[in-house]
Scaffold this motif. Sequence first.
Motif, PDB file in Angstrom:
ATOM      1  N   ASP A   3       0.810  -1.211   0.000  1.00  0.00           N
ATOM      2  CA  ASP A   3       0.000   0.000   0.000  1.00  0.00           C
ATOM      3  C   ASP A   3       0.848   1.267   0.000  1.00  0.00           C
ATOM      4  O   ASP A   3       0.519   2.250  -0.668  1.00  0.00           O
ATOM      5  CB  ASP A   3      -0.925   0.005   1.218  1.00  0.00           C
ATOM      6  CG  ASP A   3      -2.086  -0.973   1.042  1.00  0.00           C
ATOM      7  OD1 ASP A   3      -2.298  -1.437  -0.093  1.00  0.00           O
ATOM      8  OD2 ASP A   3      -2.777  -1.263   2.036  1.00  0.00           O
ATOM      9  N   SER A   4       1.933   1.247   0.786  1.00  0.00           N
ATOM     10  CA  SER A   4       2.778   2.438   0.875  1.00  0.00           C
ATOM     11  C   SER A   4       3.402   2.787  -0.472  1.00  0.00           C
ATOM     12  O   SER A   4       3.477   3.960  -0.865  1.00  0.00           O
ATOM     13  CB  SER A   4       3.877   2.231   1.921  1.00  0.00           C
ATOM     14  OG  SER A   4       4.690   1.117   1.580  1.00  0.00           O
ATOM     15  N   LYS A   5       3.824   1.755  -1.208  1.00  0.00           N
ATOM     16  CA  LYS A   5       4.417   1.986  -2.521  1.00  0.00           C
ATOM     17  C   LYS A   5       3.360   2.473  -3.505  1.00  0.00           C
ATOM     18  O   LYS A   5       3.609   3.382  -4.311  1.00  0.00           O
ATOM     19  CB  LYS A   5       5.064   0.701  -3.042  1.00  0.00           C
ATOM     20  CG  LYS A   5       5.804   0.884  -4.363  1.00  0.00           C
ATOM     21  CD  LYS A   5       6.501  -0.399  -4.781  1.00  0.00           C
ATOM     22  CE  LYS A   5       7.265  -0.195  -6.095  1.00  0.00           C
ATOM     23  NZ  LYS A   5       7.951  -1.446  -6.521  1.00  0.00           N
ATOM     24  N   PHE A   6       2.162   1.873  -3.438  1.00  0.00           N
ATOM     25  CA  PHE A   6       1.067   2.304  -4.312  1.00  0.00           C
ATOM     26  C   PHE A   6       0.709   3.759  -4.050  1.00  0.00           C
ATOM     27  O   PHE A   6       0.496   4.539  -4.990  1.00  0.00           O
ATOM     28  CB  PHE A   6      -0.158   1.422  -4.094  1.00  0.00           C
ATOM     29  CG  PHE A   6      -1.378   1.908  -4.854  1.00  0.00           C
ATOM     30  CD1 PHE A   6      -1.545   1.599  -6.199  1.00  0.00           C
ATOM     31  CD2 PHE A   6      -2.342   2.684  -4.220  1.00  0.00           C
ATOM     32  CE1 PHE A   6      -2.653   2.052  -6.896  1.00  0.00           C
ATOM     33  CE2 PHE A   6      -3.446   3.148  -4.912  1.00  0.00           C
ATOM     34  CZ  PHE A   6      -3.608   2.829  -6.258  1.00  0.00           C
ATOM     35  N   ASP A   7       0.633   4.134  -2.769  1.00  0.00           N
ATOM     36  CA  ASP A   7       0.281   5.508  -2.418  1.00  0.00           C
ATOM     37  C   ASP A   7       1.298   6.503  -2.963  1.00  0.00           C
ATOM     38  O   ASP A   7       0.936   7.571  -3.469  1.00  0.00           O
ATOM     39  CB  ASP A   7       0.175   5.664  -0.893  1.00  0.00           C
ATOM     40  CG  ASP A   7      -1.044   4.948  -0.330  1.00  0.00           C
ATOM     41  OD1 ASP A   7      -1.992   4.700  -1.110  1.00  0.00           O
ATOM     42  OD2 ASP A   7      -1.047   4.632   0.870  1.00  0.00           O
ATOM     43  N   SER A  57      -4.115  16.057   2.096  1.00  0.00           N
ATOM     44  CA  SER A  57      -5.323  15.756   2.862  1.00  0.00           C
ATOM     45  C   SER A  57      -5.694  14.291   2.755  1.00  0.00           C
ATOM     46  O   SER A  57      -6.057  13.651   3.746  1.00  0.00           O
ATOM     47  CB  SER A  57      -6.480  16.630   2.363  1.00  0.00           C
ATOM     48  OG  SER A  57      -7.678  16.319   3.037  1.00  0.00           O
ATOM     49  N   ALA A  58      -5.596  13.741   1.554  1.00  0.00           N
ATOM     50  CA  ALA A  58      -5.914  12.328   1.347  1.00  0.00           C
ATOM     51  C   ALA A  58      -5.025  11.426   2.179  1.00  0.00           C
ATOM     52  O   ALA A  58      -5.425  10.336   2.580  1.00  0.00           O
ATOM     53  CB  ALA A  58      -5.777  11.972  -0.133  1.00  0.00           C
ATOM     54  N   ASN A  59      -3.813  11.900   2.453  1.00  0.00           N
ATOM     55  CA  ASN A  59      -2.856  11.111   3.227  1.00  0.00           C
ATOM     56  C   ASN A  59      -2.831  11.492   4.704  1.00  0.00           C
ATOM     57  O   ASN A  59      -1.957  11.044   5.450  1.00  0.00           O
ATOM     58  CB  ASN A  59      -1.460  11.255   2.619  1.00  0.00           C
ATOM     59  CG  ASN A  59      -1.330  10.520   1.300  1.00  0.00           C
ATOM     60  OD1 ASN A  59      -1.011   9.335   1.260  1.00  0.00           O
ATOM     61  ND2 ASN A  59      -1.590  11.210   0.197  1.00  0.00           N
ATOM     62  N   GLY A  60      -3.780  12.336   5.124  1.00  0.00           N
ATOM     63  CA  GLY A  60      -3.906  12.674   6.537  1.00  0.00           C
ATOM     64  C   GLY A  60      -2.832  13.596   7.064  1.00  0.00           C
ATOM     65  O   GLY A  60      -2.560  13.614   8.272  1.00  0.00           O
ATOM     66  N   ASN A 229      -9.205   7.630  -4.128  1.00  0.00           N
ATOM     67  CA  ASN A 229      -8.115   6.937  -3.445  1.00  0.00           C
ATOM     68  C   ASN A 229      -8.107   7.265  -1.956  1.00  0.00           C
ATOM     69  O   ASN A 229      -7.766   6.425  -1.118  1.00  0.00           O
ATOM     70  CB  ASN A 229      -6.767   7.328  -4.060  1.00  0.00           C
ATOM     71  CG  ASN A 229      -5.604   6.550  -3.468  1.00  0.00           C
ATOM     72  OD1 ASN A 229      -5.621   5.320  -3.426  1.00  0.00           O
ATOM     73  ND2 ASN A 229      -4.591   7.260  -2.985  1.00  0.00           N
ATOM     74  N   ALA A 230      -8.513   8.491  -1.617  1.00  0.00           N
ATOM     75  CA  ALA A 230      -8.543   8.915  -0.216  1.00  0.00           C
ATOM     76  C   ALA A 230      -9.540   8.099   0.600  1.00  0.00           C
ATOM     77  O   ALA A 230      -9.312   7.857   1.797  1.00  0.00           O
ATOM     78  CB  ALA A 230      -8.895  10.397  -0.127  1.00  0.00           C
ATOM     79  N   ILE A 231     -10.627   7.691  -0.025  1.00  0.00           N
ATOM     80  CA  ILE A 231     -11.605   6.858   0.686  1.00  0.00           C
ATOM     81  C   ILE A 231     -10.924   5.601   1.224  1.00  0.00           C
ATOM     82  O   ILE A 231     -11.118   5.203   2.381  1.00  0.00           O
ATOM     83  CB  ILE A 231     -12.782   6.485  -0.240  1.00  0.00           C
ATOM     84  CG1 ILE A 231     -13.587   7.746  -0.610  1.00  0.00           C
ATOM     85  CG2 ILE A 231     -13.688   5.451   0.435  1.00  0.00           C
ATOM     86  CD1 ILE A 231     -14.678   7.490  -1.635  1.00  0.00           C
ATOM     87  N   ARG A 232     -10.113   4.981   0.383  1.00  0.00           N
ATOM     88  CA  ARG A 232      -9.388   3.767   0.786  1.00  0.00           C
ATOM     89  C   ARG A 232      -8.416   4.056   1.924  1.00  0.00           C
ATOM     90  O   ARG A 232      -8.369   3.317   2.919  1.00  0.00           O
ATOM     91  CB  ARG A 232      -8.633   3.201  -0.421  1.00  0.00           C
ATOM     92  CG  ARG A 232      -7.806   1.955  -0.125  1.00  0.00           C
ATOM     93  CD  ARG A 232      -7.000   1.541  -1.343  1.00  0.00           C
ATOM     94  NE  ARG A 232      -6.043   2.571  -1.732  1.00  0.00           N
ATOM     95  CZ  ARG A 232      -4.836   2.715  -1.152  1.00  0.00           C
ATOM     96  NH1 ARG A 232      -4.472   1.901  -0.173  1.00  0.00           N
ATOM     97  NH2 ARG A 232      -4.021   3.656  -1.558  1.00  0.00           N
ATOM     98  N   ILE A 233      -7.657   5.154   1.810  1.00  0.00           N
ATOM     99  CA  ILE A 233      -6.654   5.488   2.825  1.00  0.00           C
ATOM    100  C   ILE A 233      -7.306   5.798   4.163  1.00  0.00           C
ATOM    101  O   ILE A 233      -6.888   5.303   5.219  1.00  0.00           O
ATOM    102  CB  ILE A 233      -5.803   6.687   2.364  1.00  0.00           C
ATOM    103  CG1 ILE A 233      -4.985   6.310   1.117  1.00  0.00           C
ATOM    104  CG2 ILE A 233      -4.884   7.158   3.486  1.00  0.00           C
ATOM    105  CD1 ILE A 233      -4.214   7.470   0.529  1.00  0.00           C
TER     106      ILE A 233
END
Length: 246
Positions: A3-7, A57-60, A229-233
């Motif tokens: 997940d980290s690499k995908f993000d 924002s998507a990544n908090g 993508n943010a929904i998933r994160i």
Amino acid sequence: MADSKFDKLFNAFILIGMAVCVVVSCIFKLQEPDARTALLIISTFGALMGVISVVLSANGSIWTFVFGLVDVLIYSYILYDSKLPSQLLLYVLYFIPMEFVGFFSWRKRGANAKEKVKAQRMNGKKWLMFLGIFTGVFAVALGISCFITTRAGGTLLWGKTVLDAMITSANITALIMMAMAYTEQWYIWTLVNITAIIQWAVTLATVPEAGYAIVPLIKYSFYLLNGLNAIRIWMKLSQKEEVLQD
């Protein structure tokens, strides 16, 4: 793929893709004889600041509010030039102050330069509360927009006016949810992005001198992808917080 690499790859795609599309479109629009050079350059810079803000924002990340402040200041001027009264009032009287409110609210929920915000989930009562907020704000925004337009002697275009009020209401509702770090904010941002894409597409197609509308159109298209993508994160961030509380 982790997940980290995908993000990281997805964030790079959004940032680089947005930058390339906006700059290229700006260059092409500058070649037009009736191009408004200053407004195009300003809106391009604001769009770049905005996409950095929404990715953060998507990544908090709390840094979203720093870049977001620059974006909303520039976008406020674009709305003024585009004669969208209810959204202009929204940005000047609400969005700009809420950048500061959100910053300090996230600080209280553990966010800092290195740590992500502690996300939370909404229950049924919270959904009803925010539905009431959305409905109330929509009614008020629609009334204000109609009043300003008719008072100024302009022609009331109901489609444009209703869409303007809907975006206003969704923005206000979603920003409150964002300040409170609710994961469900991203469902509302998806609505905002879709309606904004429709609005700027209509503006670009029907107003000959509004060539600069291509910039916010591209911006909200990338915002839509980022929000999905943010929904998933945020689902994972909120699940992590629930585990810690248990």
